[in-house]
Write a protein that holds these residues in place. Structure first.
Motif, PDB file in Angstrom:
ATOM      1  N   GLU A 281     -61.968   3.014 -30.756  1.00 57.91           N
ATOM      2  CA  GLU A 281     -61.217   2.015 -31.502  1.00 57.91           C
ATOM      3  C   GLU A 281     -61.751   0.622 -31.180  1.00 57.91           C
ATOM      4  N   SER A 282     -61.551  -0.298 -32.109  1.00 56.69           N
ATOM      5  CA  SER A 282     -61.998  -1.668 -31.874  1.00 56.69           C
ATOM      6  C   SER A 282     -61.220  -2.270 -30.717  1.00 56.69           C
ATOM      7  N   HIS A 283     -61.840  -3.188 -30.002  1.00 59.42           N
ATOM      8  CA  HIS A 283     -61.229  -3.816 -28.833  1.00 59.42           C
ATOM      9  C   HIS A 283     -61.188  -5.315 -29.048  1.00 59.42           C
ATOM     10  N   SER A 284     -59.980  -5.887 -28.988  1.00 66.69           N
ATOM     11  CA  SER A 284     -59.796  -7.325 -29.186  1.00 66.69           C
ATOM     12  C   SER A 284     -60.391  -7.787 -30.510  1.00 66.69           C
ATOM     13  N   GLY A 285     -60.229  -6.938 -31.518  1.00 70.18           N
ATOM     14  CA  GLY A 285     -60.706  -7.316 -32.838  1.00 70.18           C
ATOM     15  C   GLY A 285     -62.197  -7.135 -33.042  1.00 70.18           C
ATOM     16  N   GLN A 286     -62.912  -6.646 -32.015  1.00 67.98           N
ATOM     17  CA  GLN A 286     -64.354  -6.453 -32.135  1.00 67.98           C
ATOM     18  C   GLN A 286     -64.697  -4.968 -32.028  1.00 67.98           C
ATOM     19  N   SER A 287     -65.659  -4.546 -32.822  1.00 68.76           N
ATOM     20  CA  SER A 287     -66.068  -3.142 -32.792  1.00 68.76           C
ATOM     21  C   SER A 287     -66.820  -2.850 -31.498  1.00 68.76           C
ATOM     22  N   VAL A 288     -66.487  -1.734 -30.868  1.00 74.22           N
ATOM     23  CA  VAL A 288     -67.211  -1.318 -29.662  1.00 74.22           C
ATOM     24  C   VAL A 288     -68.215  -0.228 -30.005  1.00 74.22           C
ATOM     25  N   ASN A 289     -68.414   0.015 -31.296  1.00 78.02           N
ATOM     26  CA  ASN A 289     -69.383   1.009 -31.742  1.00 78.02           C
ATOM     27  C   ASN A 289     -70.682   0.367 -32.209  1.00 78.02           C
ATOM     28  N   THR A 290     -70.895  -0.889 -31.793  1.00 77.97           N
ATOM     29  CA  THR A 290     -72.103  -1.594 -32.203  1.00 77.97           C
ATOM     30  C   THR A 290     -73.347  -0.815 -31.808  1.00 77.97           C
ATOM     31  N   GLY A 291     -74.210  -0.567 -32.749  1.00 74.95           N
ATOM     32  CA  GLY A 291     -75.435   0.179 -32.497  1.00 74.95           C
ATOM     33  C   GLY A 291     -75.281   1.671 -32.727  1.00 74.95           C
ATOM     34  N   LEU A 292     -74.104   2.230 -32.406  1.00 77.06           N
ATOM     35  CA  LEU A 292     -73.897   3.668 -32.587  1.00 77.06           C
ATOM     36  C   LEU A 292     -73.885   4.025 -34.067  1.00 77.06           C
ATOM     37  N   THR A 293     -73.156   3.239 -34.846  1.00 78.56           N
ATOM     38  CA  THR A 293     -73.091   3.517 -36.286  1.00 78.56           C
ATOM     39  C   THR A 293     -74.471   3.485 -36.910  1.00 78.56           C
ATOM     40  N   GLU A 294     -75.284   2.488 -36.522  1.00 78.17           N
ATOM     41  CA  GLU A 294     -76.641   2.384 -37.062  1.00 78.17           C
ATOM     42  C   GLU A 294     -77.490   3.585 -36.651  1.00 78.17           C
ATOM     43  N   ALA A 295     -77.333   4.033 -35.382  1.00 76.44           N
ATOM     44  CA  ALA A 295     -78.105   5.174 -34.897  1.00 76.44           C
ATOM     45  C   ALA A 295     -77.744   6.441 -35.660  1.00 76.44           C
ATOM     46  N   VAL A 296     -76.456   6.637 -35.940  1.00 78.04           N
ATOM     47  CA  VAL A 296     -76.023   7.817 -36.678  1.00 78.04           C
ATOM     48  C   VAL A 296     -76.463   7.727 -38.135  1.00 78.04           C
ATOM     49  N   THR A 297     -76.324   6.539 -38.722  1.00 79.47           N
ATOM     50  CA  THR A 297     -76.699   6.346 -40.118  1.00 79.47           C
ATOM     51  C   THR A 297     -78.151   6.702 -40.382  1.00 79.47           C
ATOM     52  N   SER A 298     -79.011   6.453 -39.403  1.00 79.65           N
ATOM     53  CA  SER A 298     -80.448   6.686 -39.595  1.00 79.65           C
ATOM     54  C   SER A 298     -80.892   8.088 -39.181  1.00 79.65           C
ATOM     55  N   LEU A 299     -79.949   8.967 -38.820  1.00 80.84           N
ATOM     56  CA  LEU A 299     -80.325  10.307 -38.371  1.00 80.84           C
ATOM     57  C   LEU A 299     -81.099  11.078 -39.443  1.00 80.84           C
ATOM     58  N   GLY A 300     -80.654  10.977 -40.694  1.00 86.60           N
ATOM     59  CA  GLY A 300     -81.356  11.669 -41.765  1.00 86.60           C
ATOM     60  C   GLY A 300     -82.783  11.170 -41.912  1.00 86.60           C
ATOM     61  N   GLN A 301     -82.945   9.856 -41.871  1.00 82.68           N
ATOM     62  CA  GLN A 301     -84.282   9.265 -41.968  1.00 82.68           C
ATOM     63  C   GLN A 301     -85.152   9.721 -40.798  1.00 82.68           C
ATOM     64  N   THR A 302     -84.575   9.741 -39.604  1.00 83.37           N
ATOM     65  CA  THR A 302     -85.319  10.207 -38.425  1.00 83.37           C
ATOM     66  C   THR A 302     -85.739  11.657 -38.591  1.00 83.37           C
ATOM     67  N   LEU A 303     -84.829  12.488 -39.064  1.00 86.09           N
ATOM     68  CA  LEU A 303     -85.122  13.910 -39.249  1.00 86.09           C
ATOM     69  C   LEU A 303     -86.269  14.111 -40.238  1.00 86.09           C
ATOM     70  N   PHE A 304     -86.218  13.442 -41.368  1.00 82.53           N
ATOM     71  CA  PHE A 304     -87.279  13.600 -42.364  1.00 82.53           C
ATOM     72  C   PHE A 304     -88.610  13.065 -41.839  1.00 82.53           C
ATOM     73  N   GLY A 305     -88.557  12.028 -41.008  1.00 81.09           N
ATOM     74  CA  GLY A 305     -89.784  11.530 -40.394  1.00 81.09           C
ATOM     75  C   GLY A 305     -90.387  12.546 -39.442  1.00 81.09           C
ATOM     76  N   GLU A 306     -89.541  13.232 -38.681  1.00 81.56           N
ATOM     77  CA  GLU A 306     -90.031  14.261 -37.765  1.00 81.56           C
ATOM     78  C   GLU A 306     -90.604  15.453 -38.530  1.00 81.56           C
ATOM     79  N   VAL A 307     -89.960  15.800 -39.636  1.00 81.60           N
ATOM     80  CA  VAL A 307     -90.479  16.884 -40.478  1.00 81.60           C
ATOM     81  C   VAL A 307     -91.853  16.511 -41.020  1.00 81.60           C
ATOM     82  N   ALA A 308     -92.003  15.258 -41.470  1.00 79.04           N
ATOM     83  CA  ALA A 308     -93.286  14.800 -42.012  1.00 79.04           C
ATOM     84  C   ALA A 308     -94.389  14.889 -40.957  1.00 79.04           C
ATOM     85  N   LYS A 309     -94.066  14.526 -39.731  1.00 81.11           N
ATOM     86  CA  LYS A 309     -95.052  14.598 -38.655  1.00 81.11           C
ATOM     87  C   LYS A 309     -95.466  16.043 -38.388  1.00 81.11           C
ATOM     88  N   SER A 310     -94.490  16.931 -38.325  1.00 77.37           N
ATOM     89  CA  SER A 310     -94.792  18.347 -38.073  1.00 77.37           C
ATOM     90  C   SER A 310     -95.603  18.950 -39.214  1.00 77.37           C
TER      91      SER A 310
END
Length: 339
Positions: free
Chosen positions: A162-191
């Protein structure tokens, strides 16, 4: 499309930590017994002498091999995430068991090396006559060497907060999860690119072994199909291709050309996503694979074009395409209206 944060409910994060004694010590001017004076060397801010080996690196090679096995295991089953990997929960038991087996072998090899440590150093000194003092002056104890080996991993669930004092404590996590699909397809391309160069380039027929890296890609995509809507269609495409080539015999002709086109598509993230989207919109895997069959057998032009044809080379440059790598047929075949 982006990966939704809710996929964390089905993922387990893994952090792998493997440390291996380097068998290196800093090389100093004093090691040269007066052959090089400190005054003749540049200051350390400018340059340094580097390091010296105090043990045969061949004696330590097995540990690098075991580390590579563990890394490959996690790459096969998961996707890079937060400095480690994200695994589907369904794969955790098998991965855990394999990591434990590798760790057991690592410990066994460590104890075996430590038991012969003194002999290994003595053999290394004898193998480098004239440099005995450089090695002997930098020897470390077996207990020190023991402390430099380690094979550990941690598995844990990642949850949003949950946010703390009005600020998100998930900074960076959301971006990391959002890019999982892109990361996966990049790994597939390399293989897929590695599979092309290892198994398909310049071939007019391939054995069933050429399917192995593609099956590895399929298993990875199948296990992670929930992280992005376009993952499952790509897995279906691979499954359809496996059925098309049958279970026996060498792969040649139209089926080989189809596989070339498939590997090309997998190695190009843009084409990969386009074809996956077309399946979501109604195209069938059979239709896409059939389009690949209309292309020619392909090869790497760099293997055929002479760097310096010289005299008597005839019209070689007229017969062959321009110098450079010719990719498989995927994006150059029927685009299905996608480009």
């Amino acid at each position: 499309m982006h990966t939704d944060i809710t996929v964390l409910d089905n993922l387990v994060a893994v952090n792998l930590s493997v440390t291996i004694w380097s068998a290196r010590r800093k090389l100093t001017a004093e090691d040269f017994s007066g052959g090089v004076s400190t005054a003749s060397l540049p200051p350390e801010e400018l340059a340094s002498l580097g390091s010296k080996r105090i043990c045969n690196p061949a004696d330590l090679r097995v540990f690098g091999t075991l580390k590579s096995r563990a890394t490959t295991l996690l790459d096969r089953n998961g996707v890079r995430f937060l400095g480690g990997w994200a695994l589907p929960e369904t794969n955790v038991p098998a991965v855990q068991a394999e990591l434990e087996a590798i760790a057991t072998e690592f410990i066994k090899e460590k104890e075996a090396f430590l038991s012969r440590y003194d002999d290994a150093v003595r053999d290394w000194i004898q193998a480098n006559p004239g440099w005995e003092s450089i090695i002997a002056n930098s020897l470390v104890s077996a207990d020190y060497v023991r402390s430099r080996f380690g094979f550990t991993w941690q598995m844990f669930k990642v949850q949003t907060s949950e946010s703390h004092s009005g600020q998100s404590v998930n900074t960076g996590l959301t971006e990391a999860v959002t890019s999982l699909g892109q990361t996966l397809f990049g790994e597939v391309a390399k293989s897929a690119t590695e599979a092309w160069h290892k198994s398909f380039v310049g071939r007019q027929e391939v054995t069933r072994k050429a399917l192995s890296p593609l099956k590895t890609i399929y298993n990875k995509l199948n296990g992670l199909s929930f992280i992005e809507p376009r993952v499952a269609p790509v897995a279906d495409l691979l499954s359809t291709a496996f059925s098309a080539v049958g279970k026996k015999g060498h792969i040649t002709g139209a089926n080989l050309v189809m596989l070339q086109g498939l590997v090309s598509m997998l190695s190009d993230p843009e084409a990969l996503l386009s074809h996956a989207q077309s399946i979501l919109e109604g195209s069938s895997p059979d239709m896409i694979l059939d389009s690949f069959k209309s292309g020619p057998l392909l090869y790497d032009v760099e293997q055929h074009v002479d760097e310096d044809p010289g005299e008597g080379s005839g019209n070689n440059q007229d017969v062959l395409p321009p110098k450079g790598k010719l990719l498989p047929a995927g994006p150059r075949l029927d685009s299905l209206g996608l480009w």
